[in-house]
Design an enzyme around this catalytic site. Structure first.
Site, PDB file in Angstrom:
ATOM      1  N   ARG B  25     -10.571  51.692  -6.429  1.00 17.14           N
ATOM      2  CA  ARG B  25     -10.996  52.096  -7.783  1.00 17.14           C
ATOM      3  C   ARG B  25     -11.032  50.931  -8.769  1.00 17.14           C
ATOM      4  O   ARG B  25     -10.924  51.130  -9.987  1.00 17.14           O
ATOM      5  CB  ARG B  25     -10.072  53.187  -8.371  1.00 17.14           C
ATOM      6  N   ARG B  29     -13.365  53.442 -13.915  1.00 17.37           N
ATOM      7  CA  ARG B  29     -12.802  54.068 -15.114  1.00 17.37           C
ATOM      8  C   ARG B  29     -11.739  53.305 -15.899  1.00 17.37           C
ATOM      9  O   ARG B  29     -11.504  53.613 -17.064  1.00 17.37           O
ATOM     10  CB  ARG B  29     -12.264  55.451 -14.717  1.00 17.37           C
ATOM     11  N   ARG B  38     -21.518  52.725 -18.502  1.00 18.76           N
ATOM     12  CA  ARG B  38     -21.738  54.113 -18.120  1.00 18.76           C
ATOM     13  C   ARG B  38     -22.121  55.027 -19.284  1.00 18.76           C
ATOM     14  O   ARG B  38     -22.553  56.179 -19.074  1.00 18.76           O
ATOM     15  CB  ARG B  38     -20.451  54.692 -17.495  1.00 18.76           C
ATOM     16  N   ASP B  74     -19.408  57.658  -5.085  1.00 20.95           N
ATOM     17  CA  ASP B  74     -18.490  58.786  -5.092  1.00 20.95           C
ATOM     18  C   ASP B  74     -18.599  59.455  -3.732  1.00 20.95           C
ATOM     19  O   ASP B  74     -19.680  59.457  -3.131  1.00 20.95           O
ATOM     20  CB  ASP B  74     -18.855  59.772  -6.197  1.00 20.95           C
ATOM     21  N   TYR B 149     -13.473  69.454  -0.451  1.00 19.16           N
ATOM     22  CA  TYR B 149     -14.239  69.664  -1.693  1.00 19.16           C
ATOM     23  C   TYR B 149     -15.307  70.730  -1.495  1.00 19.16           C
ATOM     24  O   TYR B 149     -15.504  71.601  -2.346  1.00 19.16           O
ATOM     25  CB  TYR B 149     -14.888  68.359  -2.161  1.00 19.16           C
TER      26      TYR B 149
END
Lengths: 340, 340
Positions: B25, B29, B38, B74, B149
């Protein structure tokens, strides 16, 4: 002469008449009669109402004939009792008005006195009277897990604030955790004084720590809390995802170690220094067809024979959508196949 | 003569010029420049925009001088690419329009073709051109984690629906997971064909399975996905809370095992059959004071010496509130203290 209840015999490492079984979270959210009893009442109101607490504690005993009742409460009840502003939000969990962040917040944590929780003493009395020889297991959250709620302000995935405080201010951490250990310990002692014949300390989130961090930041306080309870009282200590902590967890002085579904009990037996083990069917296995579920239960029972004593349970709490008929099948099966 | 990049040397069990370091990661973010890039773009739009994907992939390389870039994407991108209705909600994660529940849902999963993801091929090409000799690590979610998911319809705490399907309909499970393995594998292959020089398969939630369930319901499909990538390409396999699965994880044929922060690397080395190890500083340790953080990093480096090769990383993804300066300190420290 009444023989010792199977749960107590197993917990003491003696030979029980059969493998005892109970379920974490058996009292509560998965039972229709619970939803009925709770209708219109908040969680904290229910925990402060002795008649309701007793009724909810008894419901699974009546329905399943489990070998022990577990006292219906919530881990934040002792904190709310000393005036910490907490609400238990349905579907979320405990949420604090003001998270714990600095030394000043210590002032909000005074010692717990039995007079703070008369409803606990009364509810335990009512439940043990109704239970007769069947044991009641007292309930408390462990200091680390309790601290995580206090510091995060609610449930968390990664405990960033908790772990940041413990690393950056070990002195404040020690003072906070020592206070929480005294509170947890007293909460258990109130229950044993009132008639609970065993206790379980839930360190649900301790598994988020490495063994080194666990030994430094969680173990001493869990030990302190458990030591408040007389050594003759079976003391179970449980956490989720603690495969890497099993050896360390025995150093709390707990007499029974609760194991989640990730570690087979025969493997856990080799790492828990002769402790009695509790567990450990995957809570999702009860969603399988009955035959498949019982086959999984048989594996747990077989692995449990490697331990000096085995109390059958799920590896974590009963999931809210569990079909109670499946839990009844499990109890009957464990009783039938292990009767001596 | 240019020496082999440290990351690739370590991943192949050769002697690198220094211990390589990158962060799961790292692209995303926690970086202010990422938030800027973004702004006004959804996650899936960003993943389908080659210039933006390349820019985000490169940002942490520029800022930290890490030893490898990881392809920004992702885990649900390949599913969205074959027409599965998915949205990635900020703060929540992937949410499906219609969760996978029955055999009919298999029809919604066709094979992934490189023509479905031209933006991936292009973005990898752009990034590798900019990276030069610095390696790009291809990225994919593993079949079990992807299935969770699909079946839960979003993030989950306990995977009840996923585990119920796998236990109650093993045939449907096998067909679903085989399809997902082909999709994951192809998604990785597209990246290596386009220039990625290594891959990492993220089985983030495999740790929710016991070893027996993991071996039956997850391992074969992770193996199938990894086998799509040539054996000469370093293949890392990672999961969270997999202390109890480390032995089993090596049976996927992965050449590097990613270890979370719960298991010290020297202990993991004894259980991973000579694999190179990646990890494993607690992602919350970067919230400690610099000196304390670096002391923890030194413990990781020391333990990592027990493995045939060590790639320094956090034990899970970078937390969104991480201070980038701390990651820069970590990279510099690892480079300075391990230079040969």
């Amino acid at each position: 002469m009444e023989s010792t209840a199977a749960y107590l015999a197993a917990a003491r490492g003696e030979t029980p008449s059969h493998t005892p079984v109970w379920f974490m979270r058996q009292a509560g959210r998965s039972l229709p009669e619970y939803k009925e009893a709770r209708a219109g009442t908040t969680m904290l109101e229910a925990c402060r109402n002795p008649e309701m607490t007793c009724e909810i504690t008894m419901q699974p005993v009546r329905r399943y004939d489990v070998d022990a009742a577990v006292f219906f409460s919530d881990i934040v009840v002792p904190l709310a009792a000393i005036g910490v502003g907490i609400e238990i939000k349905p579907g979320t969990g405990p949420v604090l008005d003001e998270p714990f962040r600095t030394e000043k917040d210590l002032d909000r944590l005074r010692n717990l006195d039995p007079c703070d929780v008369p409803y606990i003493t009364e509810a335990v009395g009512l439940a043990t009277a109704e239970l007769g020889p069947k044991p009641l297991i007292g309930f408390a959250g462990a200091p680390f897990t309790l601290a995580s709620y206090l510091i995060e302000g609610g449930p968390s995935r990664d405990y960033v604030n908790t772990k940041t405080l413990m690393r950056n201010d070990p002195d404040l951490w020690d003072r906070l955790l020592s206070k929480l250990a005294a509170i947890c310990g007293e909460f258990l002692r109130v229950q044993t004084e009132a008639g609970a014949s065993a206790v379980q300390l839930f360190d649900s989130w301790a598994g988020s720590l490495s063994e080194a961090d666990y030994r430094r930041y969680a173990l001493p306080y869990a030990t302190q809390a458990l030591m408040t309870v007389p050594e003759s009282t079976p003391r179970t200590y449980f956490g989720v995802g603690t495969s890497h902590l099993l050896e360390a967890m025995t150093d709390t002085g707990a007499s029974v170690i609760g194991v989640d579904w990730r570690t087979p009990l025969d493997e856990a037996a080799g790492r828990t220094k002769g402790r009695v083990l509790q567990g450990n069917l995957d809570p999702t296995a009860v969603f399988a067809e009955p035959e498949a579920m019982l086959a999984e239960a048989d594996k747990v029972l077989a692995a449990g024979r490697a331990a000096p004593g085995h109390i059958f349970n799920l590896g974590h709490g009963v999931h809210p959508t569990t079909n109670p008929d499946q839990l009844k099948r499990l109890v009957d099966h464990v009783h039938e196949t292990t009767a001596r």
